[in-house]
Each structure stands twice: as structure tokens, then as C-alpha cells.
Design an enzyme around this catalytic site. Structure first.
Site, PDB file in Angstrom:
ATOM      1  N   GLY A   1     -15.043  12.909  -6.227  1.00 12.85           N
ATOM      2  CA  GLY A   1     -15.983  13.880  -6.844  1.00 12.85           C
ATOM      3  C   GLY A   1     -17.201  13.290  -7.645  1.00 12.85           C
TER       4      GLY A   1
ATOM      5  N   HIS B   1     -22.609  10.890  -5.665  1.00  8.60           N
ATOM      6  CA  HIS B   1     -24.014  10.209  -5.821  1.00  8.60           C
ATOM      7  C   HIS B   1     -24.174   9.586  -4.771  1.00  8.60           C
ATOM      8  CE1 HIS B   1     -21.631   6.590  -5.994  1.00  8.60           C
ATOM      9  NE2 HIS B   1     -20.816   6.922  -7.021  1.00  8.60           N
TER      10      HIS B   1
ATOM     11  N   HIS C   1     -21.866   7.755  -2.227  1.00  7.93           N
ATOM     12  CA  HIS C   1     -20.693   8.668  -1.537  1.00  7.93           C
ATOM     13  C   HIS C   1     -21.536   9.227  -0.229  1.00  7.93           C
ATOM     14  CE1 HIS C   1     -18.805   9.398  -5.777  1.00  7.93           C
ATOM     15  NE2 HIS C   1     -18.166   8.756  -5.024  1.00  7.93           N
TER      16      HIS C   1
ATOM     17  N   GLY D   1     -16.280   2.533   0.626  1.00  9.08           N
ATOM     18  CA  GLY D   1     -17.196   1.748   0.296  1.00  9.08           C
ATOM     19  C   GLY D   1     -16.704   0.168  -0.625  1.00  9.08           C
TER      20      GLY D   1
HETATM   21  P1  AMP Z   1     -14.674   7.288  -5.724  1.00  5.64           P
HETATM   22  O1  AMP Z   1     -15.195   8.659  -5.857  1.00  5.64           O
HETATM   23  O2  AMP Z   1     -15.148   6.538  -7.021  1.00  5.64           O
HETATM   24  O3  AMP Z   1     -13.146   7.282  -5.825  1.00  5.64           O
HETATM   25  O4  AMP Z   1     -15.349   6.625  -4.598  1.00  5.64           O
HETATM   26  C1  AMP Z   1     -15.183   7.105  -3.154  1.00  5.64           C
HETATM   27  C2  AMP Z   1     -15.820   6.198  -2.252  1.00  5.64           C
HETATM   28  O5  AMP Z   1     -17.066   6.005  -2.411  1.00  5.64           O
HETATM   29  C3  AMP Z   1     -15.231   4.849  -2.213  1.00  5.64           C
HETATM   30  O6  AMP Z   1     -14.767   4.427  -1.025  1.00  5.64           O
HETATM   31  C4  AMP Z   1     -15.947   3.970  -2.942  1.00  5.64           C
HETATM   32  O7  AMP Z   1     -15.890   2.680  -2.735  1.00  5.64           O
HETATM   33  C5  AMP Z   1     -17.370   4.526  -2.393  1.00  5.64           C
HETATM   34  N1  AMP Z   1     -18.436   4.245  -3.296  1.00  5.64           N
HETATM   35  C6  AMP Z   1     -18.558   4.514  -4.368  1.00  5.64           C
HETATM   36  N2  AMP Z   1     -19.571   4.232  -5.147  1.00  5.64           N
HETATM   37  C7  AMP Z   1     -20.435   3.363  -3.905  1.00  5.64           C
HETATM   38  C8  AMP Z   1     -21.628   2.700  -3.962  1.00  5.64           C
HETATM   39  N3  AMP Z   1     -22.518   2.901  -5.082  1.00  5.64           N
HETATM   40  N4  AMP Z   1     -22.146   2.524  -2.583  1.00  5.64           N
HETATM   41  C9  AMP Z   1     -21.082   2.558  -1.470  1.00  5.64           C
HETATM   42  N5  AMP Z   1     -19.728   3.107  -1.720  1.00  5.64           N
HETATM   43  C10 AMP Z   1     -19.455   3.593  -2.793  1.00  5.64           C
END
Ligand code: AMP
Length: 297
Positions: free
Chosen positions: A31, A34, A37, A148
Site C-alpha cells: 500500500g 506511488h 506501484h 519491481g
Molecule cells: P512495496 O509496496 O514496497 O512492498 O512494493 C510493492 C512492489 O512495488 C514491489 O514489487 C516493489 O519492488 C515495487 N516497487 C516499489 N517501488 C518501486 C519503484 N520505484 N519502481 C518500480 N517498482 C517499485
């Protein structure tokens, strides 16, 4: 868009869709959504008939309880964003759905993938991530899993887990989305002071300097890593946790750098831990010097 909270919500959702031949794509998140995501979600939407996003702040992947407690949560805002993106299903389970009474399994990837980079600094973190994603995959049963490269070690660990456990899902890695000054988008960026936020631009700048040194023929890890540290140290607000150069596939340390090197670092700014990385491809270094910022690699 359907908000799904339980296992039976998921069953109903998929039986309503008659999942049959439809390609299902899945984007797990914690969640506080940004642009990073949203890029994953848009890619998923463009490649799959059905997109399911999960929002779950997974307690077992936090090595420090207070990090878990202060993790930003804004479900209303996230749901509004996801609706705009035309996501069909959002899975927002409570802890008791993810870890019901009697839950006793942990998934642990071993070996070089979890020996360096973030692993020694975050004990239990990747085990927590692998366990939650394995369960999410079991619940959602997608054809494709979108991850990501921002969390590059996590991407490699999960890719390994999927292969080792023969899970029937295709892992799709997606490039890092950045702010106009190069800082990788992250929900943690909001916790930086204005001074810290300005200093944070040095992270990508430093990695780019390392990348161009390698593209110009420098092979010594010592020389490249020291230069990256030097650029980071120009910002007094940055505390370096690690800077490493490893093989981009195996994540083992590399003796001679070249194409296929992953340069990765973790730093602390205003007490906020930020990570970033860059994969060195064989490219023309002039492009770096003529760049005016805002471009993603
Ligand atoms: P998180 O909510 O931080 O667990 O991230 C969820 C997914 O979004 C994961 O696969 C992350 O690697 C990806 N993600 C987070 N930040 C970025 C970014 N700046 N660029 C690309 N993917 C991202």
C-alpha cells in the site's frame, strides 16, 4: 473493482469471472501507492485480462517492530487510485486471513542470493517476504507475478522461490520508476525532511557514476565502490549502510566488474533507510554525460 478480504471473497470473485482461459496478473504491495506501484499495475493491466493487487503490510518481514508500526497506511486513498487504474480485484486481508490460527510454515531461500546486500542488515526479512508471497500466490493463483527491480534482491529471491517450488506463475520484473532528480519512488521518501530529500538525489547520482566508470572499462570493485562512497559522502546527511557490486543474476560478489554487474546500496537519511540499485548493461557512456536528468535507465 471488487475489494476482497477473505479466501471465500477470492473464490467468489474468480468463480464470477469464470477464470477459465483468462490471464490473471498479480501485483503484491504494502500500500501507500506511488508511481512505482502504478507502473507495475499498468504493465499488468496491459498484459493480463484480470489484474489483482494486494495491499497487506506483512508483519513477519519487518525486522524492527517500530518500522512495521510507522509504515504508512492510507487504504481509502489507495483504493481510489486503484479504481482509477481500472483494477478488477484488490485483496486487503487482515492478519488472521494471511496467518490463520495454526499457521506454521516458513519459506526460506538460502545461498548467495541472501548472503549479501540487504540480507545481513535485515535478519528474517527475506524469509518473511518469501513466506507471505508464497501464501498470496496460493490464494490468488495468478498466471503472472509483477515485481519491481527497485527491490532487486527481493525480485531475485522470489524468482528463485518460484523456480525451486515449481510454482505455476511467470515472474515479470519491472524497471525502477524515479522522481525527476533520479531518486527511486518509495513510500519512505515522504518521511524525509526537505534537506534529506535534497540529499537523497545523490544516491542515484553515485550509482550512475559507478555505472559509467564500468562502462568506460574500470573493472576493479574497490575503485568503483570507493568512488560511489565518495559521491555519497559529499552529502553530510547520508549515512552509508552498504555499497556492493555483485553479479546481477546470482548476487555473488564479482571480482572483475563489467556488463551484468549490479551496483546496489542502502543508506540512512534522517533515520530513513533507502535502497537503490542499477544494473550495468554494455552501453555508450556518453549518454550519461549528456543526460539532463529525469531519465530512467
Ligand atoms: P512495496 O509496496 O514496497 O512492498 O512494493 C510493492 C512492489 O512495488 C514491489 O514489487 C516493489 O519492488 C515495487 N516497487 C516499489 N517501488 C518501486 C519503484 N520505484 N519502481 C518500480 N517498482 C517499485
Amino acid at each position: 473493482m471488487k475489494v476482497l478480504k477473505t479466501e471465500s471473497d477470492l473464490h467468489q470473485f474468480f468463480s464470477g469471472l469464470r477464470r477459465g482461459r483468462k490471464k490473471i496478473g498479480f501485483v503484491p504491495t504494502m500500500g501507500a501507492l506511488h508511481d512505482g506501484h502504478l507502473a507495475l499495475i499498468r504493465r499488468c493491466r496491459s498484459e493480463c485480462a484480470v489484474t489483482v493487487v494486494s495491499i497487506y503490510v506483512n508483519p513477519i518481514q519487518f525486522d524492527r517492530r517500530e518500522d512495521f508500526e510507522i509504515y504508512p497506511r492510507d487504504l481509502e486513498k489507495d483504493l481510489a487510485l486503484l479504481k482509477k487504474e481500472k483494477v478488477q480485484g484488490v485483496f486487503t486481508p487482515e492478519d488472521a486471513v494471511m496467518y490463520p490460527p495454526g499457521f506454521s510454515t516458513r519459506v526460506r531461500v538460502e545461498g548467495p542470493l541472501v548472503q549479501g546486500l540487504c540480507a545481513p542488515h535485515r535478519p528474517g526479512h527475506f524469509e518473511g517476504v518469501a513466506t507471505v508471497v508464497a501464501r498470496l500466490l496460493g490464494l490468488v493463483r495468478p498466471h503472472r507475478l509483477y515485481l519491481g527491480w527497485k527491490d532487486y534482491q527481493q525480485y531475485r529471491v522470489l524468482e528463485r522461490m518460484v523456480r525451486d517450488l515449481a510454482l505455476p506463475v511467470q515472474v515479470v520484473g519491472c524497471p525502477t520508476v524515479r522522481e525527476s532528480d533520479g531518486l527511486a519512488c518509495s513510500s519512505r521518501n515522504l518521511r524525509l525532511t526537505p534537506e534529506g530529500r535534497a540529499a537523497a538525489a545523490a544516491i542515484y547520482r553515485a550509482l550512475k557514476v559507478g555505472q559509467s566508470m564500468i562502462q568506460l572499462g574500470e573493472t576493479s570493485p574497490k575503485v568503483v565502490l570507493e568512488k560511489i562512497r565518495e559521491v555519497l559522502r559529499e552529502e553530510k546527511d547520508i549515512k552509508i549502510q552498504y555499497v556492493e557490486a555483485v553479479d546481477a543474476e546470482t548476487l555473488s560478489p564479482k571480482e572483475a566488474l563489467g556488463p551484468g554487474t549490479l551496483l546496489a546500496c542502502a543508506v540512512l537519511i534522517d533515520g530513513v533507510r533507502l535502497i537503490d540499485n542499477i544494473v550495468v548493461e554494455s552501453g555508450r557512456p556518453e549518454e550519461f554525460f549528456s543526460e539532463k536528468g529525469g531519465k530512467t535507465p
